[in-house]
Design a protein around this motif. Sequence first.
Motif, mmCIF file in Angstrom:
data_model
loop_
_atom_site.group_PDB
_atom_site.id
_atom_site.type_symbol
_atom_site.label_atom_id
_atom_site.label_comp_id
_atom_site.label_asym_id
_atom_site.label_seq_id
_atom_site.Cartn_x
_atom_site.Cartn_y
_atom_site.Cartn_z
ATOM 1 N N GLY A 262 0.774 -1.235 0.000
ATOM 2 C CA GLY A 262 0.000 0.000 0.000
ATOM 3 C C GLY A 262 0.802 1.279 0.000
ATOM 4 N N GLY A 263 2.124 1.196 -0.037
ATOM 5 C CA GLY A 263 2.964 2.393 -0.123
ATOM 6 C C GLY A 263 3.558 2.850 1.189
ATOM 7 N N LEU A 264 3.039 2.376 2.311
ATOM 8 C CA LEU A 264 3.562 2.746 3.617
ATOM 9 C C LEU A 264 3.516 1.537 4.557
ATOM 10 C CD1 LEU A 264 1.924 6.219 4.402
ATOM 11 C CD2 LEU A 264 4.338 5.809 3.898
ATOM 12 N N LEU A 265 4.546 1.404 5.355
ATOM 13 C CA LEU A 265 4.587 0.398 6.410
ATOM 14 C C LEU A 265 4.943 1.081 7.721
ATOM 15 C CD1 LEU A 265 6.551 -2.531 4.691
ATOM 16 C CD2 LEU A 265 4.179 -2.635 5.502
ATOM 17 N N THR A 266 4.365 0.632 8.809
ATOM 18 C CA THR A 266 4.709 1.164 10.121
ATOM 19 C C THR A 266 5.740 0.236 10.757
ATOM 20 O OG1 THR A 266 2.500 2.096 10.410
ATOM 21 C CG2 THR A 266 3.850 1.838 12.388
ATOM 22 N N GLY A 267 6.915 0.790 11.044
ATOM 23 C CA GLY A 267 8.005 -0.026 11.568
ATOM 24 C C GLY A 267 8.490 0.449 12.922
ATOM 25 N N ARG A 268 9.259 -0.418 13.561
ATOM 26 C CA ARG A 268 9.824 -0.096 14.872
ATOM 27 C C ARG A 268 11.034 -0.976 15.112
ATOM 28 N NH1 ARG A 268 6.169 0.100 20.435
ATOM 29 N NH2 ARG A 268 7.365 1.728 21.467
ATOM 30 N N TYR A 269 12.063 -0.406 15.695
ATOM 31 C CA TYR A 269 13.238 -1.186 16.077
ATOM 32 C C TYR A 269 13.062 -1.677 17.517
ATOM 33 C CZ TYR A 269 15.671 0.472 11.919
ATOM 34 O OH TYR A 269 16.035 0.725 10.614
ATOM 35 N N LYS A 270 13.145 -2.990 17.681
ATOM 36 C CA LYS A 270 13.055 -3.586 19.009
ATOM 37 C C LYS A 270 14.468 -3.874 19.508
ATOM 38 C CE LYS A 270 8.564 -5.772 18.155
ATOM 39 N NZ LYS A 270 7.786 -7.049 18.199
ATOM 40 N N ASN A 271 14.824 -3.297 20.630
ATOM 41 C CA ASN A 271 16.148 -3.466 21.213
ATOM 42 C C ASN A 271 16.101 -4.427 22.397
ATOM 43 O OD1 ASN A 271 17.294 -1.441 19.465
ATOM 44 N ND2 ASN A 271 16.303 0.082 20.761
ATOM 45 N N ALA A 272 17.208 -5.121 22.595
ATOM 46 C CA ALA A 272 17.305 -6.076 23.703
ATOM 47 C C ALA A 272 18.681 -5.974 24.341
ATOM 48 C CB ALA A 272 17.060 -7.500 23.207
ATOM 49 N N ILE A 273 18.784 -6.439 25.588
ATOM 50 C CA ILE A 273 20.044 -6.348 26.323
ATOM 51 C C ILE A 273 20.214 -7.561 27.228
ATOM 52 C CG2 ILE A 273 18.958 -5.012 28.196
ATOM 53 C CD1 ILE A 273 21.620 -3.511 28.474
ATOM 54 N N CYS A 274 21.463 -7.982 27.379
ATOM 55 C CA CYS A 274 21.814 -9.011 28.349
ATOM 56 C C CYS A 274 23.008 -8.521 29.153
ATOM 57 C CB CYS A 274 22.154 -10.333 27.661
ATOM 58 S SG CYS A 274 22.636 -11.656 28.814
ATOM 59 N N LEU A 275 22.880 -8.539 30.468
ATOM 60 C CA LEU A 275 23.911 -8.079 31.395
ATOM 61 C C LEU A 275 24.352 -9.253 32.266
ATOM 62 C CD1 LEU A 275 25.477 -5.857 33.072
ATOM 63 C CD2 LEU A 275 23.338 -5.598 34.384
ATOM 64 N N ILE A 276 25.663 -9.496 32.301
ATOM 65 C CA ILE A 276 26.221 -10.548 33.155
ATOM 66 C C ILE A 276 27.222 -9.914 34.112
ATOM 67 C CG2 ILE A 276 27.452 -12.751 33.250
ATOM 68 C CD1 ILE A 276 26.600 -13.283 30.383
ATOM 69 N N LEU A 277 26.848 -9.866 35.380
ATOM 70 C CA LEU A 277 27.764 -9.344 36.391
ATOM 71 C C LEU A 277 28.669 -10.460 36.914
ATOM 72 C CD1 LEU A 277 25.324 -7.017 38.374
ATOM 73 C CD2 LEU A 277 26.901 -6.409 36.526
ATOM 74 N N ASP A 278 28.093 -11.623 37.081
ATOM 75 C CA ASP A 278 28.809 -12.836 37.469
ATOM 76 C C ASP A 278 27.849 -13.988 37.185
ATOM 77 O OD1 ASP A 278 27.107 -13.305 39.829
ATOM 78 O OD2 ASP A 278 28.184 -11.621 40.726
ATOM 79 N N PRO A 279 28.297 -15.247 37.342
ATOM 80 C CA PRO A 279 27.410 -16.360 36.984
ATOM 81 C C PRO A 279 26.085 -16.402 37.749
ATOM 82 C CG PRO A 279 29.674 -17.114 37.132
ATOM 83 C CD PRO A 279 29.671 -15.702 37.636
ATOM 84 N N GLU A 280 26.016 -15.763 38.912
ATOM 85 C CA GLU A 280 24.778 -15.761 39.702
ATOM 86 C C GLU A 280 23.900 -14.543 39.435
ATOM 87 O OE1 GLU A 280 27.842 -16.579 41.334
ATOM 88 O OE2 GLU A 280 27.232 -18.627 40.778
ATOM 89 N N HIS A 281 24.432 -13.573 38.721
ATOM 90 C CA HIS A 281 23.673 -12.341 38.476
ATOM 91 C C HIS A 281 23.675 -12.051 36.976
ATOM 92 C CE1 HIS A 281 24.908 -11.874 42.748
ATOM 93 N NE2 HIS A 281 23.651 -11.474 42.852
ATOM 94 N N ILE A 282 22.680 -12.612 36.300
ATOM 95 C CA ILE A 282 22.500 -12.450 34.860
ATOM 96 C C ILE A 282 21.107 -11.873 34.626
ATOM 97 C CG2 ILE A 282 22.408 -13.619 32.622
ATOM 98 C CD1 ILE A 282 24.255 -15.763 33.786
#
Length: 205
Positions: A113-133
Amino acid sequence: MRLLYGTTNPAKLSSMKQVLDKLSIDMIGLRDLNTRIPEVEETGNDPLENAVLKAHTYYDTFHLPVFSCDSGLYFGDLSPDLQPGTHIRRVGGRSLNDEEMTAYYANLARIHGGLLTGRYKNAICLILDPEHIYQSIDESLWTEPFLLTDTPHSKRVPGYPLDRLSLDIATRKYYYDLPDRVVDSSAVHTGYYQFFRAHCHPEHR
């Protein structure tokens, strides 16, 4: 605390440092380590899976608190098999150059139809140590929606072919034609700030 950002992009590193400036985080990037950086095959099905893959690889290699981010492009009007997702530039098994990418996405908009509605989805993973992810693909990390048109702007900036097709959703003007163009990323920055504020607590340092 000292925290490794799993990126070699100096612009991304600088931007995240500004976002987290008030949290007293000593942030470094992969290039600051002055050592061989492992390659990560981003085989995840979505941005979060790729962020997790990268964070675990860098943590297992360098044994430092680390976080990695990833993003994907999604259109509300497309079926799952046509979603770019994390493979924005890769189509049909090969990587498109700027002109090919512009033509492909312009045609994608045209046949819908000439137009699309888009969005960038961002994600994150943080590892401080094996017990804190910690990980998130919460909507607070996503960009605001925008419109993708089937008619490219005449301006070309190497490496950013989709900018030629991107319209501000409120005014329907090309981003390139907006006065003093600034992409409002304050909401995304707030999302990242809240994520780190919640998880980089002194008890985890």
